[in-house]
Design a protein around this motif. Sequence first.
Motif, mmCIF file in Angstrom:
data_model
loop_
_atom_site.group_PDB
_atom_site.id
_atom_site.type_symbol
_atom_site.label_atom_id
_atom_site.label_comp_id
_atom_site.label_asym_id
_atom_site.label_seq_id
_atom_site.Cartn_x
_atom_site.Cartn_y
_atom_site.Cartn_z
ATOM 1 N N GLY A 1 0.799 -1.217 0.000
ATOM 2 C CA GLY A 1 0.000 0.000 0.000
ATOM 3 C C GLY A 1 0.834 1.269 0.000
ATOM 4 N N PHE A 2 0.149 2.413 -0.037
ATOM 5 C CA PHE A 2 0.805 3.695 -0.281
ATOM 6 C C PHE A 2 1.443 4.318 0.957
ATOM 7 C CE2 PHE A 2 -2.316 3.424 -3.786
ATOM 8 C CZ PHE A 2 -1.415 3.455 -4.841
ATOM 9 N N THR A 3 1.172 3.776 2.138
ATOM 10 C CA THR A 3 1.799 4.335 3.342
ATOM 11 C C THR A 3 3.103 3.638 3.681
ATOM 12 O OG1 THR A 3 0.402 2.909 4.730
ATOM 13 C CG2 THR A 3 -0.375 5.160 4.328
ATOM 14 N N VAL A 4 3.623 2.831 2.767
ATOM 15 C CA VAL A 4 4.899 2.164 3.012
ATOM 16 C C VAL A 4 6.049 3.156 3.063
ATOM 17 C CG1 VAL A 4 5.409 1.688 0.574
ATOM 18 C CG2 VAL A 4 6.286 0.155 2.337
ATOM 19 N N ASP A 5 5.900 4.327 2.389
ATOM 20 C CA ASP A 5 6.981 5.309 2.383
ATOM 21 C C ASP A 5 6.531 6.709 2.791
ATOM 22 O OD1 ASP A 5 5.502 5.871 0.149
ATOM 23 O OD2 ASP A 5 7.176 5.812 -1.269
ATOM 24 N N GLN A 6 5.244 6.897 3.064
ATOM 25 C CA GLN A 6 4.716 8.173 3.526
ATOM 26 C C GLN A 6 3.564 7.896 4.485
ATOM 27 O OE1 GLN A 6 3.670 9.844 -0.347
ATOM 28 N NE2 GLN A 6 5.339 11.331 -0.217
ATOM 29 N N THR A 7 3.391 8.769 5.471
ATOM 30 C CA THR A 7 2.229 8.635 6.341
ATOM 31 C C THR A 7 0.980 9.064 5.572
ATOM 32 O OG1 THR A 7 2.328 10.897 7.212
ATOM 33 C CG2 THR A 7 3.667 9.205 8.330
ATOM 34 N N ASP A 8 -0.177 8.753 6.120
ATOM 35 C CA ASP A 8 -1.414 9.129 5.450
ATOM 36 C C ASP A 8 -1.473 10.630 5.214
ATOM 37 O OD1 ASP A 8 -4.311 8.376 4.637
ATOM 38 O OD2 ASP A 8 -4.585 9.996 6.087
ATOM 39 N N PRO B 1 11.550 5.108 -4.895
ATOM 40 C CA PRO B 1 11.967 3.852 -4.263
ATOM 41 C C PRO B 1 13.409 3.968 -3.783
ATOM 42 C CG PRO B 1 11.895 3.630 -6.660
ATOM 43 C CD PRO B 1 11.301 4.960 -6.345
ATOM 44 N N GLU B 2 13.767 3.146 -2.813
ATOM 45 C CA GLU B 2 15.102 3.236 -2.226
ATOM 46 C C GLU B 2 16.201 3.151 -3.268
ATOM 47 O OE1 GLU B 2 15.653 0.436 0.885
ATOM 48 O OE2 GLU B 2 14.048 1.245 2.159
ATOM 49 N N TRP B 3 15.997 2.316 -4.288
ATOM 50 C CA TRP B 3 17.056 2.125 -5.276
ATOM 51 C C TRP B 3 17.229 3.322 -6.213
ATOM 52 C CZ3 TRP B 3 15.192 1.921 -10.309
ATOM 53 C CH2 TRP B 3 13.826 1.617 -10.467
ATOM 54 N N LEU B 4 16.354 4.341 -6.098
ATOM 55 C CA LEU B 4 16.511 5.556 -6.896
ATOM 56 C C LEU B 4 16.866 6.774 -6.047
ATOM 57 C CD1 LEU B 4 13.578 5.383 -9.506
ATOM 58 C CD2 LEU B 4 16.033 5.150 -9.948
ATOM 59 N N GLU B 5 16.910 6.620 -4.739
ATOM 60 C CA GLU B 5 17.163 7.771 -3.869
ATOM 61 C C GLU B 5 18.491 8.455 -4.193
ATOM 62 O OE1 GLU B 5 15.873 9.797 -1.846
ATOM 63 O OE2 GLU B 5 13.915 8.884 -1.565
ATOM 64 N N HIS B 6 19.511 7.690 -4.547
ATOM 65 C CA HIS B 6 20.809 8.304 -4.830
ATOM 66 C C HIS B 6 20.785 9.140 -6.107
ATOM 67 C CE1 HIS B 6 20.962 4.768 -7.450
ATOM 68 N NE2 HIS B 6 21.991 5.326 -8.076
ATOM 69 N N GLU B 7 19.718 9.008 -6.904
ATOM 70 C CA GLU B 7 19.581 9.792 -8.139
ATOM 71 C C GLU B 7 18.558 10.910 -7.994
ATOM 72 O OE1 GLU B 7 18.998 7.463 -11.721
ATOM 73 O OE2 GLU B 7 19.847 5.681 -10.755
#
Length: 315
Positions: free
Chosen positions: A275-282, A292-298
């Motif tokens: 679901g959508f709260t995996v990386d942000q609160t409601d 996604p974590e694998w794009l954070e460095h970019e």
Amino acid sequence: MAPTTRGLHHVTAIAGDPQENAEFYVETLGLRFIKKTVNHDDTYTYHFYFGDGEGTPGTNITFFPWGDRGRSGQFGAGQTKTTAYSVPSGSLDYWIDRLEAHGVDVTEPTDRFGETVIEFEDPDGITLSLVATDAPTAHPWEASPVPERHQLRGLNSVTLAVNEIEPTADVLTTGLGYEFETEEDGRHRYRATDSGSGSTVDLLETDRARGRSGIGTVHHVAYKAQDTTEQERWREHLADQNLRVTEIIDRTYFQSIYFREPGGVLFEIATTEPGFTVDQTDDELGADLALPEWLEHEREEIESHLPSFETPSRI
């Protein structure tokens, strides 16, 4: 025993201008701007998600807004003709007035399989319809410009245009577990065993050539799977139907597999979790660019290439 889907998970389409797209789906249709992220396969393109108050699977329509660099699509066989949302019975007059007040041309209400339907187009020419039903809404959005009693109540159905009904119908029934329900005016209706909102797929035969993907067309239609264990069963089952299915792909908010049915429509089967709260609160949903974590460095490079966009004030 073959798995059976519980119906539609989401629909993904291709838009032009990101600002115009977001303003229409939030300010006109009253959907919540659930997520601002990027296309994992084209990271300089936004991926927007719109849905009910929590982005419940089965309420979401998502977009890749290609902007000025995108080509226009051409509707034809092997594409989604119409994406339909449910609205409360008695709300169509409200919606006709609302859409016309926003400069949207709306068809006269028509009867289809005993339900009243109106159709219109979004700013990029994607055909949408509203179907008056008694379907409940999963999670109303309190900040919506549309009063709760009239809010869109999730995906109702999709209409797929194909050159031949039978091959696609076979995938729906033998492949996905839908059942043929009825036929009316050349429209063949299939329903998932879970007969709630989003359980319906209609097939229409067309003599058009294969459509061309681009701005103003639907990219793919996604169906629900409970989890990755069920997805693996789907992969095996669909492969047994001689369909070429991808490996499970991590889309952050769900896991996905993809295949193209014989009529040309791209199908996805997506899990309902995490679901959508995996990386942000409601409270944070839609406010900032989520990667996604694998794009954070970019992040810095990606943000520098994304088109100008102002997040809707209603989130």
